[in-house]
Design a protein around this motif. Sequence first.
Motif, PDB file in Angstrom:
ATOM      1  N   ASP A  43      57.180 -18.963  65.802  1.00 30.39           N
ATOM      2  CA  ASP A  43      57.276 -20.208  65.024  1.00 30.39           C
ATOM      3  C   ASP A  43      57.895 -21.358  65.805  1.00 30.39           C
ATOM      4  N   VAL A  44      57.658 -21.401  67.120  1.00 29.25           N
ATOM      5  CA  VAL A  44      58.182 -22.475  67.967  1.00 29.25           C
ATOM      6  C   VAL A  44      57.033 -23.115  68.723  1.00 29.25           C
ATOM      7  N   LEU A  45      57.079 -24.435  68.805  1.00 26.11           N
ATOM      8  CA  LEU A  45      56.077 -25.225  69.512  1.00 26.11           C
ATOM      9  C   LEU A  45      56.765 -26.014  70.618  1.00 26.11           C
ATOM     10  N   LEU A  46      56.149 -26.059  71.784  1.00 24.59           N
ATOM     11  CA  LEU A  46      56.627 -26.882  72.891  1.00 24.59           C
ATOM     12  C   LEU A  46      55.803 -28.163  72.903  1.00 24.59           C
ATOM     13  N   LEU A  47      56.482 -29.309  72.906  1.00 22.65           N
ATOM     14  CA  LEU A  47      55.803 -30.611  72.894  1.00 22.65           C
ATOM     15  C   LEU A  47      56.309 -31.504  74.006  1.00 22.65           C
ATOM     16  N   ARG A  49      57.431 -35.043  75.543  1.00 23.82           N
ATOM     17  CA  ARG A  49      58.099 -36.243  75.050  1.00 23.82           C
ATOM     18  C   ARG A  49      58.012 -37.317  76.125  1.00 23.82           C
ATOM     19  N   PRO A  50      58.258 -38.570  75.772  1.00 28.91           N
ATOM     20  CA  PRO A  50      58.161 -39.646  76.768  1.00 28.91           C
ATOM     21  C   PRO A  50      59.184 -39.531  77.901  1.00 28.91           C
ATOM     22  N   SER A  51      60.361 -38.971  77.605  1.00 28.42           N
ATOM     23  CA  SER A  51      61.410 -38.883  78.618  1.00 28.42           C
ATOM     24  C   SER A  51      62.428 -37.825  78.202  1.00 28.42           C
ATOM     25  N   VAL A  52      63.255 -37.436  79.151  1.00 26.13           N
ATOM     26  CA  VAL A  52      64.341 -36.503  78.850  1.00 26.13           C
ATOM     27  C   VAL A  52      65.312 -37.152  77.864  1.00 26.13           C
ATOM     28  N   GLU A  53      65.549 -38.439  78.027  1.00 28.90           N
ATOM     29  CA  GLU A  53      66.455 -39.155  77.115  1.00 28.90           C
ATOM     30  C   GLU A  53      65.907 -39.145  75.686  1.00 28.90           C
ATOM     31  N   ASP A  54      64.607 -39.319  75.542  1.00 23.86           N
ATOM     32  CA  ASP A  54      63.976 -39.257  74.230  1.00 23.86           C
ATOM     33  C   ASP A  54      64.139 -37.858  73.641  1.00 23.86           C
ATOM     34  N   ARG A  55      63.929 -36.840  74.462  1.00 21.20           N
ATOM     35  CA  ARG A  55      64.106 -35.455  74.008  1.00 21.20           C
ATOM     36  C   ARG A  55      65.521 -35.232  73.508  1.00 21.20           C
ATOM     37  N   GLU A  56      66.500 -35.695  74.267  1.00 20.36           N
ATOM     38  CA  GLU A  56      67.901 -35.496  73.884  1.00 20.36           C
ATOM     39  C   GLU A  56      68.221 -36.206  72.565  1.00 20.36           C
ATOM     40  N   ALA A  57      67.679 -37.391  72.379  1.00 22.40           N
ATOM     41  CA  ALA A  57      67.894 -38.124  71.123  1.00 22.40           C
ATOM     42  C   ALA A  57      67.275 -37.374  69.952  1.00 22.40           C
ATOM     43  N   LEU A  58      66.101 -36.813  70.164  1.00 24.45           N
ATOM     44  CA  LEU A  58      65.435 -36.043  69.112  1.00 24.45           C
ATOM     45  C   LEU A  58      66.259 -34.809  68.747  1.00 24.45           C
ATOM     46  N   ILE A  59      66.747 -34.099  69.748  1.00 22.73           N
ATOM     47  CA  ILE A  59      67.580 -32.920  69.492  1.00 22.73           C
ATOM     48  C   ILE A  59      68.844 -33.315  68.738  1.00 22.73           C
ATOM     49  N   SER A  60      69.484 -34.398  69.142  1.00 17.83           N
ATOM     50  CA  SER A  60      70.700 -34.863  68.462  1.00 17.83           C
ATOM     51  C   SER A  60      70.444 -35.245  67.017  1.00 17.83           C
ATOM     52  N   SER A  61      69.250 -35.765  66.746  1.00 20.05           N
ATOM     53  CA  SER A  61      68.926 -36.218  65.390  1.00 20.05           C
ATOM     54  C   SER A  61      68.747 -35.070  64.410  1.00 20.05           C
ATOM     55  N   ASN A  62      68.310 -33.899  64.919  1.00 17.96           N
ATOM     56  CA  ASN A  62      68.083 -32.763  64.027  1.00 17.96           C
ATOM     57  C   ASN A  62      68.079 -31.454  64.838  1.00 17.96           C
ATOM     58  N   PRO A  63      69.261 -30.945  65.190  1.00 20.89           N
ATOM     59  CA  PRO A  63      69.324 -29.732  66.013  1.00 20.89           C
ATOM     60  C   PRO A  63      68.790 -28.472  65.317  1.00 20.89           C
ATOM     61  N   ALA A  64      68.641 -28.505  64.008  1.00 17.45           N
ATOM     62  CA  ALA A  64      68.042 -27.356  63.320  1.00 17.45           C
ATOM     63  C   ALA A  64      66.547 -27.270  63.623  1.00 17.45           C
ATOM     64  N   ALA A  65      65.919 -28.416  63.871  1.00 16.60           N
ATOM     65  CA  ALA A  65      64.476 -28.453  64.117  1.00 16.60           C
ATOM     66  C   ALA A  65      64.132 -28.505  65.600  1.00 16.60           C
ATOM     67  N   GLU A  84      61.101 -25.849  60.282  1.00 19.04           N
ATOM     68  CA  GLU A  84      62.089 -26.903  60.019  1.00 19.04           C
ATOM     69  C   GLU A  84      61.478 -28.305  59.943  1.00 19.04           C
ATOM     70  N   VAL A  85      60.165 -28.426  60.160  1.00 22.16           N
ATOM     71  CA  VAL A  85      59.516 -29.741  60.062  1.00 22.16           C
ATOM     72  C   VAL A  85      58.372 -29.659  59.061  1.00 22.16           C
ATOM     73  N   ASP A  86      58.094 -30.784  58.408  1.00 22.29           N
ATOM     74  CA  ASP A  86      56.954 -30.803  57.497  1.00 22.29           C
ATOM     75  C   ASP A  86      55.708 -31.236  58.274  1.00 22.29           C
ATOM     76  N   VAL A  87      54.575 -31.133  57.644  1.00 17.15           N
ATOM     77  CA  VAL A  87      53.300 -31.387  58.309  1.00 17.15           C
ATOM     78  C   VAL A  87      53.179 -32.845  58.752  1.00 17.15           C
ATOM     79  N   ASP A  88      53.683 -33.782  57.978  1.00 17.63           N
ATOM     80  CA  ASP A  88      53.609 -35.197  58.374  1.00 17.63           C
ATOM     81  C   ASP A  88      54.426 -35.450  59.640  1.00 17.63           C
ATOM     82  N   GLU A  89      55.619 -34.886  59.711  1.00 11.62           N
ATOM     83  CA  GLU A  89      56.437 -35.048  60.910  1.00 11.62           C
ATOM     84  C   GLU A  89      55.779 -34.357  62.106  1.00 11.62           C
ATOM     85  N   LEU A  90      55.215 -33.187  61.871  1.00  7.71           N
ATOM     86  CA  LEU A  90      54.510 -32.470  62.937  1.00  7.71           C
ATOM     87  C   LEU A  90      53.357 -33.317  63.474  1.00  7.71           C
TER      88      LEU A  90
END
Length: 114
Positions: A43-47, A49-65, A84-90
């Motif tokens: 149940d894990v997807l690798l995606l 991202r535009p940058s490592v900084e963007d990735r870190e911000a995303l992780i900080s925003s929702n570490p459960a997801a 941990e994400v809904d279909v629209d966010e996915l």
Amino acid sequence: MATEDDVRRIALALREVTEKPSYGTPGFRVKDRLFARVHEMPDVLLLRRPSVEDREALISSNPAAFFTTDHYEGHASVLVRLPEVDVDELRELIEEAWECRAPVTVRKLGPKPQ
């Protein structure tokens, strides 16, 4: 709650996308550039991202997801716990990953065929 079936349906609806195995799991490519793949962890997807900084911000925003592992240190990819994400966010995340990897000529046409 998003599923691997949702990943496949959303990714394959994008312009110039094909499914091809990557590290033994389903991978999704735009013009043969990998932008998403189902991870070996359940149940894990690798995606991409535009940058490592963007990735870190995303992780900080929702570490459960969103998370990463040492293997992806310094790489602009994020791991997503699908339950941990809904279909629209996915959909938004997959489209953003597509935009990161699509060639300029394809990106100019937009992610979805007319």
